[in-house]
Design a protein around this motif. Sequence first.
Motif, PDB file in Angstrom:
ATOM      1  N   GLU A  46      26.337 -23.326  81.111  1.00  0.00           N
ATOM      2  CA  GLU A  46      26.469 -22.877  82.493  1.00  0.00           C
ATOM      3  C   GLU A  46      26.089 -24.296  83.345  1.00  0.00           C
ATOM      4  O   GLU A  46      25.189 -24.914  82.773  1.00  0.00           O
ATOM      5  N   ARG A  47      26.937 -24.515  84.384  1.00  0.00           N
ATOM      6  CA  ARG A  47      26.406 -25.599  85.303  1.00  0.00           C
ATOM      7  C   ARG A  47      25.071 -25.617  85.634  1.00  0.00           C
ATOM      8  O   ARG A  47      24.642 -26.706  85.600  1.00  0.00           O
ATOM      9  N   SER A  48      24.358 -24.420  85.945  1.00  0.00           N
ATOM     10  CA  SER A  48      22.930 -24.560  86.307  1.00  0.00           C
ATOM     11  C   SER A  48      22.184 -25.049  85.118  1.00  0.00           C
ATOM     12  O   SER A  48      21.074 -25.926  85.230  1.00  0.00           O
ATOM     13  N   ASN A  49      22.786 -25.071  83.806  1.00  0.00           N
ATOM     14  CA  ASN A  49      21.834 -25.667  82.705  1.00  0.00           C
ATOM     15  C   ASN A  49      21.896 -26.942  82.741  1.00  0.00           C
ATOM     16  O   ASN A  49      21.212 -27.997  82.173  1.00  0.00           O
ATOM     17  N   TYR A 103      22.181 -28.885  85.242  1.00  0.00           N
ATOM     18  CA  TYR A 103      21.168 -29.499  86.343  1.00  0.00           C
ATOM     19  C   TYR A 103      19.809 -29.517  85.803  1.00  0.00           C
ATOM     20  O   TYR A 103      19.072 -30.282  85.950  1.00  0.00           O
ATOM     21  N   HIS A 104      19.491 -28.458  85.097  1.00  0.00           N
ATOM     22  CA  HIS A 104      18.314 -28.524  84.429  1.00  0.00           C
ATOM     23  C   HIS A 104      18.104 -29.644  83.276  1.00  0.00           C
ATOM     24  O   HIS A 104      16.914 -30.057  83.054  1.00  0.00           O
TER      25      HIS A 104
END
Length: 59
Positions: A16-19, A21-22
């Motif tokens: 996922e894109r949010s991962n 960023y993490h």
Amino acid sequence: MKEKTACWLANQIPCERSNVYHIFKRSDISIELLMKISLILGHDFFADLSRSYRTEKGK
């Protein structure tokens, strides 16, 4: 050349894109993930780390 965005990298990993960023916010990542990202981006991050290590060691 197409710009490589977080969304593009997420599709390549895949995750996922949010991962992505993490991952950017982490102070460390696994060797396996670093290898995968190096291959995807076509950049040898291990060489960067080695160069940094030699510089720090020489201080």
